[in-house]
Design an enzyme around this catalytic site. Sequence first.
Site, mmCIF file in Angstrom:
data_model
loop_
_atom_site.group_PDB
_atom_site.id
_atom_site.type_symbol
_atom_site.label_atom_id
_atom_site.label_comp_id
_atom_site.label_asym_id
_atom_site.label_seq_id
_atom_site.Cartn_x
_atom_site.Cartn_y
_atom_site.Cartn_z
ATOM 1 N N ILE A 52 -12.877 -2.405 1.019
ATOM 2 C CA ILE A 52 -13.745 -3.326 -0.135
ATOM 3 C C ILE A 52 -14.858 -3.903 0.726
ATOM 4 O O ILE A 52 -16.062 -3.894 0.498
ATOM 5 C CB ILE A 52 -12.814 -4.473 -0.539
ATOM 6 C CG1 ILE A 52 -12.132 -3.724 -1.784
ATOM 7 C CG2 ILE A 52 -13.887 -5.415 -1.550
ATOM 8 C CD1 ILE A 52 -11.000 -4.741 -2.344
ATOM 9 N N ASP B 227 -12.539 -11.604 16.270
ATOM 10 C CA ASP B 227 -11.469 -11.909 15.734
ATOM 11 C C ASP B 227 -11.471 -13.479 14.838
ATOM 12 O O ASP B 227 -11.978 -14.400 15.539
ATOM 13 C CB ASP B 227 -10.100 -12.242 16.493
ATOM 14 C CG ASP B 227 -8.822 -12.754 15.707
ATOM 15 O OD1 ASP B 227 -8.772 -12.972 14.713
ATOM 16 O OD2 ASP B 227 -7.921 -12.688 16.548
ATOM 17 N N ASN C 212 -14.509 -11.602 3.368
ATOM 18 C CA ASN C 212 -13.587 -10.657 2.645
ATOM 19 C C ASN C 212 -12.249 -10.317 3.281
ATOM 20 O O ASN C 212 -11.446 -10.008 2.942
ATOM 21 C CB ASN C 212 -14.530 -9.323 2.725
ATOM 22 C CG ASN C 212 -13.751 -8.136 2.382
ATOM 23 O OD1 ASN C 212 -13.378 -7.854 1.421
ATOM 24 N ND2 ASN C 212 -13.526 -7.299 3.369
ATOM 25 N N GLY D 178 -9.025 -10.234 5.125
ATOM 26 C CA GLY D 178 -7.833 -10.743 4.673
ATOM 27 C C GLY D 178 -6.379 -9.880 5.104
ATOM 28 O O GLY D 178 -6.835 -8.725 5.093
ATOM 29 N N LEU E 4 9.800 -11.496 0.011
ATOM 30 C CA LEU E 4 10.362 -12.442 -0.853
ATOM 31 C C LEU E 4 10.438 -13.631 -0.134
ATOM 32 O O LEU E 4 10.718 -13.622 1.103
ATOM 33 C CB LEU E 4 11.910 -11.858 -1.250
ATOM 34 C CG LEU E 4 11.962 -10.811 -2.305
ATOM 35 C CD1 LEU E 4 13.297 -10.469 -2.723
ATOM 36 C CD2 LEU E 4 10.967 -11.070 -3.508
ATOM 37 N N LEU E 5 10.188 -14.867 -0.746
ATOM 38 C CA LEU E 5 10.276 -16.057 0.120
ATOM 39 C C LEU E 5 11.642 -16.393 0.602
ATOM 40 O O LEU E 5 11.589 -16.981 1.944
ATOM 41 C CB LEU E 5 9.880 -17.166 -1.033
ATOM 42 C CG LEU E 5 9.898 -18.578 -0.257
ATOM 43 C CD1 LEU E 5 8.900 -18.589 0.901
ATOM 44 C CD2 LEU E 5 9.606 -19.674 -1.391
ATOM 45 N N TYR F 95 1.025 -14.766 0.554
ATOM 46 C CA TYR F 95 -0.661 -14.403 0.294
ATOM 47 C C TYR F 95 -1.161 -15.073 -0.988
ATOM 48 O O TYR F 95 -2.198 -15.549 -0.993
ATOM 49 C CB TYR F 95 -0.469 -12.830 -0.297
ATOM 50 C CG TYR F 95 -1.672 -12.028 -0.533
ATOM 51 C CD1 TYR F 95 -2.551 -11.875 0.405
ATOM 52 C CD2 TYR F 95 -2.182 -11.953 -1.964
ATOM 53 C CE1 TYR F 95 -3.823 -11.080 0.159
ATOM 54 C CE2 TYR F 95 -3.006 -11.023 -2.411
ATOM 55 C CZ TYR F 95 -4.217 -11.024 -1.235
ATOM 56 O OH TYR F 95 -5.170 -10.159 -1.625
#
Length: 458
Positions: free
Chosen positions: A230, A272, A299, A301, A307-308, A364
């Site tokens: 993207i 960075d 942008n 990411g 899973l938590l 996320y």
Amino acid sequence: MADSYLNLVNTPLPARIAKALGLPRPSVLRRYTPSEALAVNPVVVAGSGPGADALADVLLGWDVEVRRHVLPGEKLSAAVVVLDAAASPADLAAPMLELGQAVRLLVPGGRVIGVLRSPADTTDPAEAAARQGVDGAIRSVAHELRGGATANGIILRGSTTTTDPTALGALRFFLSGKSAYVDGQFIEVSSAPVESISELAASTAATGEGVADQPLAGRTAVVTGAARGIGAKIAEVLARDGARVVVVDVPAAGEQLAQVANRVGGTALQVDITTADAATRILDHVRQRYGTLDIVVHNAGITRDKLLANMDASRWDSVMAVNIASQLRMNEHFLASPVFSGTGRIISLASTSGIAGNRGQSNYAASKAGVIGMVRAQAAAFDGGGRTINAVAPGFIETDMTEKIPPLTRQVARRLSSLQQGGLPVDVAETIAFLASDSAAGINGQVLRVCGQNLVGA
């Protein structure tokens, strides 16, 4: 990344089989081409009152055939329903029912656009009910459309009129192929300061004349995470629209980054963004080569899904560092620097995961919801000035990341949107380019989903 099923069902025999079996039949979307006409067929403007009349007159000036009422059997490129004067729910019936007749006549890739006033700008219960009712109606229409058609809305804030340059900029975006994967969404627009709208943009909005092939000419843009996917497409579209582009990514992606820079005629900066001096290095690079920074696209990411219950600190912290902490720190430096333009644009990549959540993406989703919170808070500081900050929230976009999703899950995710397909990186890039332009000067603090009217996480 190609959607082979979409390509298959858009050929004659497979299309007939899919129809007979009741299978999804996604259409090839009408995406932007530089030579495209805004509307090949007539556009109907439904609704009564000065706002509808004035908008119809402007569309005529855009060299668009305009109808004030639906003519039986006449194919339409778009239907615009103007409800800015709605004072009670009873005022919605006639124009919405006429819109229903227009929907039957839309050509493939047609557009439906509602224009209304904000429910937040009234204390009258009936008036607020009418305005909020338009929201629900247009979103429902978006679910009903076929043939790659979309339905979206423009919300007028305060004293903004239907022919304000910023309202017309949003209308042009929704009518065009640039909004192909934006569906069931609403943009709030306010009158923008005169100094933040160029003479060309104002002329374009008012008369349709002088439409620039390169609306970002003379602007300098920085795109982070630009080495691929993207980010690379954002750089390409901004350059196509005339911007001088600085592409930024980590040193490990240096070779790909250089290729993108060469492709768009820009410059590459290996940095960075999580380092403390990232913003300083970006500002120094822009000042030395171009003088002024006009557009920032956050942008970059990463994902570190788990899973938590199984999440560890390194996964959580790395995602937060890249996806939101870096933006907060860089924005603080940009806004304090004289290099950043007084009419600068900041556009951040959020995600539908940050709106609806997504299994295994608590870190996320937190970072992307954080982007939305940041944008809304910063917008309040920008209010009334020439600068804007907005977010774009992609849904399921065909990228290297989504290619790693198991095949069956990927197919299901593609078909769940109203458009029954995933979006493309260019769909995100077109929306960002619009928000970076003068046409979006009255759009501030908005989160625009590019998801085909779906909430599958990006």
